[in-house]
Scaffold this motif. Structure first.
Motif, PDB file in Angstrom:
ATOM      1  N   LYS A 180       0.806  -1.224   0.000  1.00 27.46           N
ATOM      2  CA  LYS A 180       0.000   0.000   0.000  1.00 27.46           C
ATOM      3  C   LYS A 180       0.840   1.274   0.000  1.00 27.46           C
ATOM      4  N   ASP A 181       2.080   1.232   0.515  1.00 28.23           N
ATOM      5  CA  ASP A 181       2.950   2.407   0.534  1.00 28.23           C
ATOM      6  C   ASP A 181       3.664   2.628  -0.800  1.00 28.23           C
ATOM      7  N   TRP A 182       3.572   1.660  -1.702  1.00 32.47           N
ATOM      8  CA  TRP A 182       4.231   1.747  -2.998  1.00 32.47           C
ATOM      9  C   TRP A 182       3.246   2.254  -4.037  1.00 32.47           C
ATOM     10  N   ALA A 183       3.716   3.095  -4.931  1.00 36.70           N
ATOM     11  CA  ALA A 183       2.865   3.638  -5.996  1.00 36.70           C
ATOM     12  C   ALA A 183       3.212   2.948  -7.319  1.00 36.70           C
ATOM     13  N   PRO A 184       2.238   2.325  -7.963  1.00 35.56           N
ATOM     14  CA  PRO A 184       2.508   1.728  -9.272  1.00 35.56           C
ATOM     15  C   PRO A 184       2.867   2.801 -10.295  1.00 35.56           C
ATOM     16  N   ALA A 185       3.916   2.557 -11.056  1.00 42.33           N
ATOM     17  CA  ALA A 185       4.357   3.525 -12.059  1.00 42.33           C
ATOM     18  C   ALA A 185       4.012   3.043 -13.468  1.00 42.33           C
ATOM     19  N   THR A 186       4.390   1.830 -13.798  1.00 44.66           N
ATOM     20  CA  THR A 186       4.103   1.254 -15.112  1.00 44.66           C
ATOM     21  C   THR A 186       3.747  -0.209 -14.950  1.00 44.66           C
ATOM     22  N   ALA A 187       3.075  -0.753 -15.953  1.00 49.95           N
ATOM     23  CA  ALA A 187       2.706  -2.168 -15.918  1.00 49.95           C
ATOM     24  C   ALA A 187       2.847  -2.761 -17.316  1.00 49.95           C
ATOM     25  N   PHE A 188       3.190  -4.044 -17.347  1.00 43.45           N
ATOM     26  CA  PHE A 188       3.340  -4.775 -18.595  1.00 43.45           C
ATOM     27  C   PHE A 188       2.714  -6.147 -18.451  1.00 43.45           C
ATOM     28  N   LEU A 189       2.137  -6.650 -19.514  1.00 46.94           N
ATOM     29  CA  LEU A 189       1.714  -8.035 -19.583  1.00 46.94           C
ATOM     30  C   LEU A 189       2.859  -8.789 -20.229  1.00 46.94           C
ATOM     31  N   VAL A 190       3.442  -9.733 -19.501  1.00 45.44           N
ATOM     32  CA  VAL A 190       4.600 -10.481 -19.981  1.00 45.44           C
ATOM     33  C   VAL A 190       4.139 -11.880 -20.378  1.00 45.44           C
ATOM     34  N   THR A 191       4.520 -12.303 -21.573  1.00 47.56           N
ATOM     35  CA  THR A 191       4.218 -13.645 -22.058  1.00 47.56           C
ATOM     36  C   THR A 191       5.542 -14.329 -22.369  1.00 47.56           C
ATOM     37  N   SER A 192       5.789 -15.472 -21.707  1.00 54.12           N
ATOM     38  CA  SER A 192       7.048 -16.188 -21.911  1.00 54.12           C
ATOM     39  C   SER A 192       6.944 -17.123 -23.109  1.00 54.12           C
ATOM     40  N   ALA A 193       8.060 -17.755 -23.454  1.00 58.14           N
ATOM     41  CA  ALA A 193       8.103 -18.651 -24.603  1.00 58.14           C
ATOM     42  C   ALA A 193       7.151 -19.830 -24.434  1.00 58.14           C
ATOM     43  N   ASP A 194       6.936 -20.266 -23.204  1.00 63.18           N
ATOM     44  CA  ASP A 194       6.032 -21.393 -22.961  1.00 63.18           C
ATOM     45  C   ASP A 194       4.592 -20.945 -22.707  1.00 63.18           C
ATOM     46  N   LYS A 195       4.293 -19.722 -23.111  1.00 69.66           N
ATOM     47  CA  LYS A 195       2.932 -19.141 -23.075  1.00 69.66           C
ATOM     48  C   LYS A 195       2.402 -18.844 -21.669  1.00 69.66           C
ATOM     49  N   LYS A 196       3.265 -18.806 -20.669  1.00 73.12           N
ATOM     50  CA  LYS A 196       2.833 -18.380 -19.337  1.00 73.12           C
ATOM     51  C   LYS A 196       2.738 -16.859 -19.338  1.00 73.12           C
ATOM     52  N   GLU A 197       1.741 -16.333 -18.625  1.00 74.20           N
ATOM     53  CA  GLU A 197       1.539 -14.888 -18.587  1.00 74.20           C
ATOM     54  C   GLU A 197       1.496 -14.396 -17.143  1.00 74.20           C
ATOM     55  N   TRP A 198       2.017 -13.187 -16.941  1.00 76.76           N
ATOM     56  CA  TRP A 198       1.945 -12.501 -15.669  1.00 76.76           C
ATOM     57  C   TRP A 198       2.081 -11.007 -15.927  1.00 76.76           C
ATOM     58  N   TYR A 199       1.805 -10.249 -14.899  1.00 75.17           N
ATOM     59  CA  TYR A 199       1.949  -8.792 -14.996  1.00 75.17           C
ATOM     60  C   TYR A 199       3.214  -8.373 -14.263  1.00 75.17           C
ATOM     61  N   GLN A 200       3.996  -7.525 -14.917  1.00 82.56           N
ATOM     62  CA  GLN A 200       5.149  -6.901 -14.265  1.00 82.56           C
ATOM     63  C   GLN A 200       4.726  -5.483 -13.939  1.00 82.56           C
ATOM     64  N   VAL A 201       4.707  -5.170 -12.654  1.00 85.09           N
ATOM     65  CA  VAL A 201       4.309  -3.835 -12.223  1.00 85.09           C
ATOM     66  C   VAL A 201       5.530  -3.185 -11.576  1.00 85.09           C
ATOM     67  N   ASP A 202       5.926  -2.045 -12.116  1.00 87.76           N
ATOM     68  CA  ASP A 202       7.044  -1.290 -11.553  1.00 87.76           C
ATOM     69  C   ASP A 202       6.489  -0.319 -10.525  1.00 87.76           C
ATOM     70  N   LEU A 203       7.083  -0.337  -9.334  1.00 91.68           N
ATOM     71  CA  LEU A 203       6.598   0.452  -8.207  1.00 91.68           C
ATOM     72  C   LEU A 203       7.648   1.467  -7.771  1.00 91.68           C
ATOM     73  N   THR A 204       7.192   2.574  -7.157  1.00 94.37           N
ATOM     74  CA  THR A 204       8.104   3.568  -6.592  1.00 94.37           C
ATOM     75  C   THR A 204       7.655   3.917  -5.173  1.00 94.37           C
ATOM     76  N   LYS A 205       8.651   4.249  -4.364  1.00 96.12           N
ATOM     77  CA  LYS A 205       8.366   4.652  -2.978  1.00 96.12           C
ATOM     78  C   LYS A 205       9.554   5.456  -2.475  1.00 96.12           C
ATOM     79  N   GLU A 206       9.344   6.736  -2.218  1.00100.03           N
ATOM     80  CA  GLU A 206      10.372   7.614  -1.654  1.00100.03           C
ATOM     81  C   GLU A 206      11.717   7.485  -2.371  1.00100.03           C
ATOM     82  N   GLY A 207      11.684   7.567  -3.689  1.00100.46           N
ATOM     83  CA  GLY A 207      12.921   7.503  -4.471  1.00100.46           C
ATOM     84  C   GLY A 207      13.407   6.092  -4.760  1.00100.46           C
TER      85      GLY A 207
END
Length: 102
Positions: free
Chosen positions: A60-87
């Motif tokens: 909750k103290d982290w602010a999401p900055a960017t997000a990506f849907l990542v798909t690997s070679a074996d078709k697994k998917e997940w979200y990569q969310v880049d977070l920021t907090k006080e620098g």
């Protein structure tokens, strides 16, 4: 006599050529390509389960900055969310079900 000397010289030359041809080796070059794809996703378009995880006590103290849907070679998917907090910055892998992938 000339024919014998020329024939012997020709055979010797052919023998040397054959020996050199047998000593040449070849090698193959193998290139692997990373077939992982990252597709940008707007933060407001993240699945509700992912948004719930980001609003939880642990993040909750982290602010999401960017997000990506990542798909690997074996078709697994997940979200990569880049977070920021006080620098500080961090990256989080979250499955579509909201579970953090380690």
């Amino acid at each position: 006599m000339k024919k014998i000397i020329l024939s012997a010289a020709f055979l010797a030359f052919a023998g040397l050529t054959t020996v050199k041809a047998n000593t040449i080796s070849t090698s193959a070059i193998v290139i692997q390509q990373d077939s992982t794809t990252k597709t940008p996703v707007k933060l407001e378009e993240l699945p509700d389960a992912v948004k719930t995880t980001l609003k939880g006590d642990k993040y909750k103290d982290w602010a999401p900055a960017t997000a990506f849907l990542v798909t690997s070679a074996d078709k697994k998917e997940w979200y990569q969310v880049d977070l920021t907090k006080e620098g500080q910055t961090a990256s989080l892998k979250i499955g579509k079900d909201g579970v953090v992938v380690e």
